[in-house]
Design a protein around this motif. Structure first.
Motif, PDB file in Angstrom:
ATOM      1  N   GLY B  42       0.815  -1.211   0.000  1.00  0.00           N
ATOM      2  CA  GLY B  42       0.000   0.000   0.000  1.00  0.00           C
ATOM      3  C   GLY B  42       0.848   1.260   0.000  1.00  0.00           C
ATOM      4  N   PRO B  43       0.210   2.409  -0.085  1.00  0.00           N
ATOM      5  CA  PRO B  43       0.925   3.686  -0.166  1.00  0.00           C
ATOM      6  C   PRO B  43       1.744   3.951   1.096  1.00  0.00           C
ATOM      7  N   ARG B  44       2.839   4.653   0.907  1.00  0.00           N
ATOM      8  CA  ARG B  44       3.717   4.976   2.036  1.00  0.00           C
ATOM      9  C   ARG B  44       4.168   6.423   1.939  1.00  0.00           C
ATOM     10  N   ARG B  45       4.438   6.984   3.090  1.00  0.00           N
ATOM     11  CA  ARG B  45       4.954   8.351   3.132  1.00  0.00           C
ATOM     12  C   ARG B  45       6.464   8.318   2.981  1.00  0.00           C
ATOM     13  N   PHE B  46       6.996   9.484   2.671  1.00  0.00           N
ATOM     14  CA  PHE B  46       8.438   9.598   2.443  1.00  0.00           C
ATOM     15  C   PHE B  46       9.227   9.069   3.641  1.00  0.00           C
ATOM     16  N   SER B  47       8.904   9.575   4.803  1.00  0.00           N
ATOM     17  CA  SER B  47       9.694   9.195   5.986  1.00  0.00           C
ATOM     18  C   SER B  47       9.432   7.745   6.386  1.00  0.00           C
ATOM     19  N   GLU B  48       8.266   7.253   5.994  1.00  0.00           N
ATOM     20  CA  GLU B  48       7.927   5.873   6.285  1.00  0.00           C
ATOM     21  C   GLU B  48       8.810   4.923   5.474  1.00  0.00           C
ATOM     22  N   LEU B  49       9.201   5.389   4.286  1.00  0.00           N
ATOM     23  CA  LEU B  49      10.041   4.561   3.420  1.00  0.00           C
ATOM     24  C   LEU B  49      11.480   4.510   3.911  1.00  0.00           C
ATOM     25  N   ARG B  50      11.870   5.541   4.613  1.00  0.00           N
ATOM     26  CA  ARG B  50      13.275   5.602   5.023  1.00  0.00           C
ATOM     27  C   ARG B  50      13.616   4.544   6.058  1.00  0.00           C
ATOM     28  N   VAL B  51      12.621   4.046   6.760  1.00  0.00           N
ATOM     29  CA  VAL B  51      12.888   3.062   7.811  1.00  0.00           C
ATOM     30  C   VAL B  51      13.354   1.727   7.230  1.00  0.00           C
ATOM     31  N   PRO B  52      12.537   1.079   6.382  1.00  0.00           N
ATOM     32  CA  PRO B  52      12.998  -0.214   5.850  1.00  0.00           C
ATOM     33  C   PRO B  52      14.195  -0.061   4.914  1.00  0.00           C
ATOM     34  N   LEU B  53      14.288   1.077   4.242  1.00  0.00           N
ATOM     35  CA  LEU B  53      15.422   1.296   3.332  1.00  0.00           C
ATOM     36  C   LEU B  53      16.597   1.821   4.132  1.00  0.00           C
TER      37      LEU B  53
END
Lengths: 128, 128
Positions: B42-53
């Motif tokens: 599902g959709p993710r926010r910018f800062s939300e993506l930084r965690v797994p990446l």
DNA sequence: CTGTATCCTGAAAGATACTG
DNA sequence: CAGTATCTTTCAGGATACAG
């Protein structure tokens, strides 16, 4: 509905040995996949490979082949002849790459046009 | 046996629109495939993506996302709120990449270990 | 024929600091 | 929060010339 919110992704979402890691490992070099296709039907000589790989230089072809040899995807066989003859062949590991490659090619036939169109569209809307 | 010699490969072995072309197009960026995985559910926010990446910088994530947006694989939605909120989601085109990616991941689970081992073996035999 | 040796270029990644 | 602005490094690719 059992799920109303999306679980946040954990910091260890990708384990160190996650298979998705391999995508850049495989796809980073420009000529690798074409070389595999060229070797699919059987072993080829260095100069024989230069024909279908139109535009490749000897240096880059040598580098690419050595890299594939290092990865165990290609077997290099040198014959003690004059003039020298060297043959490159796919190993079983190299041959196993034909599967993923076919999957990507199938995707390409269906969707690459759309991707390229989107890219051009974006350029038209935003600057250059 | 009907074929004793291997046909030479012609100079036009790869047509201009050959699907194998798309492999480097897709695989060249380091983070693209992981980003797709992160957006799968599902959709993710910018800062939300930084965690797994883990380890990605804001600059590189922004560049990668914009490049994927250009290719029509990702949709960027900006909400007029304060503090700002931006969501990234896979488009149908982006979602279509999950197929090839799964194929590559399946290959990886079976063969990546062998490739890495061959790479180390080569280093031991030849210098460094 | 099968490469190697140089030199050059461009793209992407990363480090760091700063902004609406 | 969601980025941008700089600066630096790295490295594959390409051009050209030369060698065993």
């Amino acid at each position: 509905m059992t799920q109303t919110v999306l679980e946040p992704l954990p910091a260890d979402f990708f384990p160190a040995d996650c298979p998705v890691q391999s995508v850049p490992v495989l796809g980073s070099r420009k000529w690798t996949w074409k070389i595999i296709r060229c070797l699919e039907a059987g072993p080829r000589r260095f100069s024989e490979l230069r024909v279908p790989l139109a535009g490749i230089t000897a240096k880059v072809l040598a580098e690419s082949l050595r890299s594939m040899e290092q990865d165990g995807a290609v077997l290099r066989t040198e014959f003690a002849e004059n003039p020298p003859r060297v043959e490159y062949a796919l190993t079983p590991l190299g041959r196993s790459l034909l599967g993923p490659m076919d999957a990507v090619c199938a995707w390409s036939r269906e969707h690459l046009g759309g991707l390229l169109a989107a890219r051009e569209e974006y350029e038209r809307e935003h600057g250059r």
